[in-house]
Design a protein around this motif. Structure first.
Motif, mmCIF file in Angstrom:
data_model
loop_
_atom_site.group_PDB
_atom_site.id
_atom_site.type_symbol
_atom_site.label_atom_id
_atom_site.label_comp_id
_atom_site.label_asym_id
_atom_site.label_seq_id
_atom_site.Cartn_x
_atom_site.Cartn_y
_atom_site.Cartn_z
ATOM 1 N N UNK A 92 -7.665 3.757 10.049
ATOM 2 C CA UNK A 92 -6.327 3.270 8.844
ATOM 3 C C UNK A 92 -5.624 3.924 8.359
ATOM 4 N N UNK A 93 -4.232 3.931 7.758
ATOM 5 C CA UNK A 93 -4.015 5.955 7.082
ATOM 6 C C UNK A 93 -2.831 5.228 5.907
ATOM 7 N N UNK A 94 -3.681 3.849 4.884
ATOM 8 C CA UNK A 94 -2.433 2.921 4.450
ATOM 9 C C UNK A 94 -1.500 4.511 2.979
ATOM 10 N N UNK A 95 -0.527 4.317 3.383
ATOM 11 C CA UNK A 95 0.396 4.501 1.893
ATOM 12 C C UNK A 95 0.783 3.767 1.016
ATOM 13 N N UNK A 96 0.538 3.673 -0.246
ATOM 14 C CA UNK A 96 0.325 2.746 -1.387
ATOM 15 C C UNK A 96 1.669 3.348 -2.301
ATOM 16 N N UNK A 97 2.866 3.309 -2.571
ATOM 17 C CA UNK A 97 3.794 3.945 -3.745
ATOM 18 C C UNK A 97 4.181 3.057 -4.716
ATOM 19 N N UNK A 98 3.921 3.410 -5.916
ATOM 20 C CA UNK A 98 3.347 1.852 -7.635
ATOM 21 C C UNK A 98 4.854 2.657 -8.457
ATOM 22 N N UNK A 99 5.806 1.611 -8.657
ATOM 23 C CA UNK A 99 6.819 2.475 -10.152
ATOM 24 C C UNK A 99 6.239 1.239 -10.796
ATOM 25 N N UNK A 100 6.151 1.655 -12.439
ATOM 26 C CA UNK A 100 5.620 0.949 -13.567
ATOM 27 C C UNK A 100 7.088 0.976 -14.410
ATOM 28 N N UNK A 101 7.262 -0.188 -14.273
ATOM 29 C CA UNK A 101 8.427 -0.233 -15.479
ATOM 30 C C UNK A 101 7.139 -0.422 -17.423
ATOM 31 N N UNK A 102 8.307 -0.297 -17.645
ATOM 32 C CA UNK A 102 7.500 -0.038 -19.349
ATOM 33 C C UNK A 102 6.379 -1.952 -18.906
ATOM 34 N N UNK A 103 5.633 -1.225 -20.272
ATOM 35 C CA UNK A 103 4.426 -2.197 -20.537
ATOM 36 C C UNK A 103 4.096 -2.896 -19.716
ATOM 37 N N UNK A 104 4.024 -2.616 -18.301
ATOM 38 C CA UNK A 104 3.965 -3.102 -17.263
ATOM 39 C C UNK A 104 1.907 -3.239 -16.983
ATOM 40 N N UNK A 105 1.101 -3.338 -16.576
ATOM 41 C CA UNK A 105 0.236 -3.353 -15.735
ATOM 42 C C UNK A 105 -0.394 -4.062 -14.667
ATOM 43 N N UNK A 106 -0.842 -2.236 -13.753
ATOM 44 C CA UNK A 106 -0.928 -2.599 -12.246
ATOM 45 C C UNK A 106 -2.492 -1.618 -12.172
ATOM 46 N N UNK A 107 -3.583 -3.068 -11.313
ATOM 47 C CA UNK A 107 -4.696 -2.753 -11.431
ATOM 48 C C UNK A 107 -4.754 -2.300 -10.048
ATOM 49 N N UNK A 108 -5.133 -1.599 -8.706
ATOM 50 C CA UNK A 108 -5.522 -1.876 -7.821
ATOM 51 C C UNK A 108 -6.909 -1.203 -7.502
ATOM 52 N N UNK A 109 -7.409 -2.088 -6.331
ATOM 53 C CA UNK A 109 -8.355 -1.839 -6.058
ATOM 54 C C UNK A 109 -9.426 -2.128 -4.383
ATOM 55 N N UNK A 110 -9.334 -1.330 -3.931
ATOM 56 C CA UNK A 110 -9.488 -0.885 -2.412
ATOM 57 C C UNK A 110 -11.095 -1.110 -2.515
ATOM 58 N N UNK A 111 -11.574 -1.060 -0.942
ATOM 59 C CA UNK A 111 -12.996 -0.953 -0.974
ATOM 60 C C UNK A 111 -12.798 -1.551 1.234
#
Lengths: 307, 307
Positions: free
Chosen positions: A142-161
């Motif tokens: 498994x070779x995932x690529x995750x690209x994230x772009x966060x605009x102002x005041x946003x929250x992104x929580x990524x949890x990988x297991x």
């Protein structure tokens, strides 16, 4: 869903026992087998069949999106592109996950290229579970690529297991974070046997008061190998924190290479890494409670990874 | 020593006001100008004039060795090889240091290649101070390489200080450490203006119960740039600790890239890095005591670097 292997793996990687509520897409052996949009979440397949665009309406609240992937055909190599467009102020919980059952002797590989456009003030939780099983000699990769772009005041929580059964993984997560936005990345990883896992985090803190915490908790058993690379660039007044805690057992191997750069006088960056075996006194304490050494180790590892 | 510039710089880099007690070698503008061996410390110049072999007798106690280098001729490029053979059980304090006075418009550069063979049970302290001054446009560059080999039960403590006037430096310190031996490396660094400083530490913990602590405390002012690379390889039951604390001011730039690898289940490795500006409340506290902001900053920096 009448294939019991597929059903079992769907449950393991995304907690689905029946068709989930809300929007979802279930991909099995390289094809979307079930799909459903909801009022606020529109899932549009890409014309080539290699992924989807997921549009989440501004202001959406408390919605779940499930997008599990299962592969049980040995020898398959599946590459998908999923794009997430998350509207302003939306609050959404996205559960991805990939399980491979490989009873054959050929490599089975899934590479998900995920891009997140997180709108102003949105709050997103993204969970990705990786799992492999099967008695064949074919590798599960498994070779995932995750690209994230966060605009102002946003929250992104990524949890990988990734706890079990993935022979090889090279996971890249890249992000850029605008003003007052926050990116949290947490991985839990256990490798065993001859497995190899590479983690690559890279975050640009571009906006004023942007922040990030990237953390890895991992256990390397058997002859397995883990590589942890973490890049933080503080390009504005910002706070960045990278941490890597690894337990080694047997002949496990762990390498941690953070790379923190302050390009701005008000960038505050911290890195911490600790690699070591389980402390002897912890094992002894559990042994006095009646556990064997192996049971004590298992208990400590489970507590450490929170599984 | 009748050249007042040379005298002043000798004092700054190695605390010498008159000829030191014990063994010493004073190198000015690429030539050894004064040299003295002692009963236990033999200094043998290399035939080509490009350095020396320093033999310290086994069991030597409480001895000092001074080997300062001064350059005040603009346009000179001096490359020297110094080898230190430290006998079993010897306890010795070695003070090196390099000062450049460059009033001209040409690059003045000193590159010292130092190799330490630290015998069983020996205890060595090695101090190296770098300093530059002079009103010319010519650069002052110092690129030392220090290679250390620690036999069982030995201790080597390296302290490097560069506070002022060096335009460019790329310092490499490599070590291998045998059983029960300990390597401590501490650097204090302040850069200003357009200066650039690169630090490269690399330690192999080869022996059982070997240990190392490598630490950098630094302040980057003006438009100066600092790069910190630190590699620790735990190849046996061992303990390794790398830490980097950096204060940025003005438009300073700091990059920290540790690289810790556990090749053994009983290797315990820790890395910590923190980069940030001086905390506002620290400055305010000193301002309430009557200091100006600039004075408060200066006081905090001096305290942080211990100078």
């Amino acid at each position: 869903m009448k294939n019991t292997t597929v059903d079992k793996i769907l449950d393991i990687v995304s907690g689905i026992k029946e068709l989930p509520k809300g929007a979802f897409n279930i991909r099995v052996n390289g094809k979307s087998v079930k799909r459903s949009s909801s009022e606020n979440v529109e899932i549009i397949p890409r014309p080539a069949g290699d992924g989807m665009d997921i549009h989440i309406a501004p202001g959406t609240k408390n919605e779940m999106v499930h997008i599990p992937v299962v592969m049980d055909a040995s020898g398959m190599n599946d590459l998908v592109y999923n794009n997430f467009y998350i509207g302003e102020g939306a609050e959404v919980n996205i559960v991805a996950g990939c399980g491979i059952h490989n009873d054959g002797d050929h490599l089975t590989q899934h590479d998900g290229i995920h891009t997140f456009y997180v709108g102003k003030g949105a709050k997103v939780k993204y969970t990705e579970k990786h799992y492999g099983e099967g008695g064949g000699t074919g590798s599960k990769v498994l070779n995932p690529v995750t690209e994230v772009h966060l605009e102002a005041d946003s929250v992104l929580e990524i949890e990988t297991v990734q706890i079990e059964g993935v022979d090889k993984t090279d996971r890249t997560t890249r992000g850029d974070v605008k003003e007052n936005a926050k990116l949290l990345i947490k991985e839990k990883l256990l490798t065993n046997g001859e497995q190899e896992a590479i983690t690559r985090f890279s975050v640009d803190l571009d906006g004023e008061n942007s922040s990030t915490t990237v953390s890895s908790r991992s256990v390397a058993k058997g002859q397995s190998k883990q590589y942890f690379y973490s890049v933080l660039n503080g390009n504005n007044k910002c706070a960045g924190h990278s941490e890597c805690d690894a337990i080694i057992m047997d002949q496990g191997f762990v390498k941690a290479v953070p790379d923190v750069t302050a390009n701005h006088v008000e960038a505050s960056l911290i890195h911490e890494a600790a690699i070591g075996k389980i402390a002897g006194d912890q094992i002894i304490k559990l042994e006095t409670l009646g556990l064997t050494e192996a049971e004590a180790e298992e208990r400590i590892v489970a507590g450490f990874l929170g599984i």
